[in-house]
Write an enzyme that holds these catalytic residues in place. Sequence first.
Site, PDB file in Angstrom:
ATOM      1  N   GLU A 277       7.233  11.500  -6.063  1.00 17.42           N
ATOM      2  CA  GLU A 277       7.721  10.425  -5.111  1.00 17.42           C
ATOM      3  C   GLU A 277       7.451   9.205  -5.834  1.00 17.42           C
ATOM      4  O   GLU A 277       6.153   8.726  -5.893  1.00 17.42           O
ATOM      5  CB  GLU A 277       7.307  10.658  -3.522  1.00 17.42           C
ATOM      6  CG  GLU A 277       7.992  10.072  -2.791  1.00 17.42           C
ATOM      7  CD  GLU A 277       8.054   8.469  -2.506  1.00 17.42           C
ATOM      8  OE1 GLU A 277       8.340   7.870  -3.263  1.00 17.42           O
ATOM      9  OE2 GLU A 277       7.341   8.251  -1.586  1.00 17.42           O
TER      10      GLU A 277
ATOM     11  N   GLU B 283      11.136  -2.931  -7.808  1.00 18.67           N
ATOM     12  CA  GLU B 283      10.340  -2.822  -6.425  1.00 18.67           C
ATOM     13  C   GLU B 283       9.136  -3.798  -6.437  1.00 18.67           C
ATOM     14  O   GLU B 283       8.261  -3.858  -7.183  1.00 18.67           O
ATOM     15  CB  GLU B 283       9.785  -1.639  -6.438  1.00 18.67           C
ATOM     16  CG  GLU B 283       9.034  -1.187  -5.234  1.00 18.67           C
ATOM     17  CD  GLU B 283       9.144   0.214  -4.482  1.00 18.67           C
ATOM     18  OE1 GLU B 283       9.386   0.353  -3.372  1.00 18.67           O
ATOM     19  OE2 GLU B 283       9.004   0.998  -5.424  1.00 18.67           O
TER      20      GLU B 283
ATOM     21  N   CYS C 110       7.579   2.476  -0.124  1.00 15.60           N
ATOM     22  CA  CYS C 110       8.284   3.305  -0.899  1.00 15.60           C
ATOM     23  C   CYS C 110       9.933   3.056  -0.693  1.00 15.60           C
ATOM     24  O   CYS C 110      10.665   2.582  -1.558  1.00 15.60           O
ATOM     25  CB  CYS C 110       8.289   4.479  -1.480  1.00 15.60           C
ATOM     26  SG  CYS C 110       6.634   5.000  -1.894  1.00 15.60           S
TER      27      CYS C 110
ATOM     28  N   LYS D 228      -7.259  13.348  -5.113  1.00 18.28           N
ATOM     29  CA  LYS D 228      -7.629  12.149  -6.033  1.00 18.28           C
ATOM     30  C   LYS D 228      -7.047  10.903  -5.107  1.00 18.28           C
ATOM     31  O   LYS D 228      -5.888  10.497  -5.416  1.00 18.28           O
ATOM     32  CB  LYS D 228      -7.257  12.274  -7.317  1.00 18.28           C
ATOM     33  CG  LYS D 228      -7.403  11.077  -8.221  1.00 18.28           C
ATOM     34  CD  LYS D 228      -8.570  10.127  -8.143  1.00 18.28           C
ATOM     35  CE  LYS D 228      -8.244   9.018  -9.111  1.00 18.28           C
ATOM     36  NZ  LYS D 228      -7.750   8.010  -8.211  1.00 18.28           N
TER      37      LYS D 228
END
Lengths: 501, 124
Positions: free
Chosen positions: A257, A397, A296, A183
């Site tokens: 992750e 983040e 990331c 996906k």
Amino acid sequence: MSDVFNRPQLKDSYGNYINGEFKAPVDGHYFDVTTPIDGSVITKVPRSNKNDVDAALDAAHAAYTTWKNSSVTERSNMLLKIADIVEENHHMIAAVETLDNGKSIRETVFADIALVIDHFRYFAGVIRAEEGSVSELDATTVSMNIKEPIGVVAQIIPWNFPLLMAAWKIAPALAAGNCVIVKPAEQTPASICVFMELVGHLIPPGVLNVIHGFGPEAGKPLAQSPRVHKVAFTGETTTGRLIMQYASENLNPVTMELGGKSPNIFFPSVMDADDEYLNKAVEGAVMFALNQGEVCTCPSRILVHEDIYDAFMAKVVERTNAIKMGSPFDMSTMMGAQASEDQFNKIMSYIEIGKEEGAEVLCGGSAANLGGDLDSGYYIQPTILKGHNKMRVFQEEIFGPVTCVTTFKTTEEALEIANDTLYGLGAGVWTRDAHEAYQVPRSIEAGRVWVNCYHAYPAHAPFGGYKQSGFGRETHLMMLNHYRQNKNLLVSYDKNALGFF
Amino acid sequence: MTRVEFTAEAKVLMDELRSFHGPIMFHQSGGCCDGSAPMCFALDEFKVGANDVFLGNVDGAPFYMSASQFEYWKHTHLTLHVTPGRGASFSLEIPTGKRFLIKSRLFSHEEILELQPPLMGKQH
């Protein structure tokens, strides 16, 4: 190589890729895909729902009955052929990725797609060399460990490296003998359509399926399905938890992750000489701008020893101010567009939060107006904020071209700051001292510590997080075991009964 | 003193989502990609844990955040906004082409004195 790539022309629409062919969505609904380069519509993809997911699951389960017994040679050769086709179309796919995501063509050519090719070859290679294990437990008892695929796996892909993150997950899953349903992120679904057009014929029908659509409509039925045997996810923490909740309903394993807030630490010896190494270290600090900061492991916290702060940061700011922004299709452009408008707005709000918290703007600090067609795209100046580690811009983040710098006095203080975060994905350590180069990384709570380098993602070096950055290790043969069961055959070569009954 | 408020545009979008999905809830995310964005789910779609903090209700919808993240956000007043854009997550508003967005400001010293310690765990 041309310095300016042509903007690729995509088809008006693509289907889901199910059972070896592109298929229209069951309910007939599509959604527009826009490019962040200028906000224009580039294609349409299906707005899938549970019906499409079920069709993909049917295809994957049917294919699995034979694919699970495919030979290692067959799977390895298939992965090699995929790599060859991608390599033959390297620049075309890179241009599609740039159109889809907005990142500069120099990155899609030299990083994203180059790594995609290598990744398929790596997993093609390791499965040929791999062996199970046999132990003789006593003179008549032998234990054999045989690796078996886990089944039909779901993989939910992020939008920051659309095709590379897909390759990180697809290559090991196929190598291990699984059937896969991917996906892609709804922001960046285009490049995998082009990829499937090119390589689909190499893969037996049903072995690799792609379902487009929105998370709550297509991602949820996939992640929640009892017909899925494993879910792999790259993204953020709340969705990670939600997917784990769904997986718990089926007792399914997951790999996660989930990002980071990576420290990049510069020790005093960095400035011992004005040489190639210092030049590399300065670039290492500026690596926060790679992929517009949408990584990331973005080195979004720079920790500099106070003795070298002024001299070192002067060089870092100078190098950051030299970052060339412009058309992402121009090979000389260093930084392209943020991936979407909401992402742009979120980053801008964080720059404001930083200013409000009292951070000093060393460079950047606002949107970039590049003129012409690019005015309708989403561009932000690379930004360095000076502050302290308790500020929100040091802890959350931002996922944009924004890094925060602070100073430290001692190694202990550097480690305390480095580890004072919820996350533990990446970190950088820069030093000319051989002892520091080993001892400091060992004390950092992160799954990947780059020493005298940053943002390298070679296959054969495992990548994954500590703490709230998730679990599981990609880009390495150990990823294969996240997609396999261990079959233990415990064999007796003794003809005699035990004597119990 | 509230910890989280919402704009008129956020209420319009929340009403639209409620008309399709019934009661809704929020959980503030962290980390990669769409991290740092608020996630909107049908009520109880997301299982609130003992280590989630209840920040309050936004127009009747409970708003939570993990306690570990709250440690870094506790001095911040949040406002739920809406921005155009294609987010990527399981948040309910994604198909609408709009995205919830948190804007925030630091509490003043006086406001911090007024704040009550937040409740832990499911409060709805």
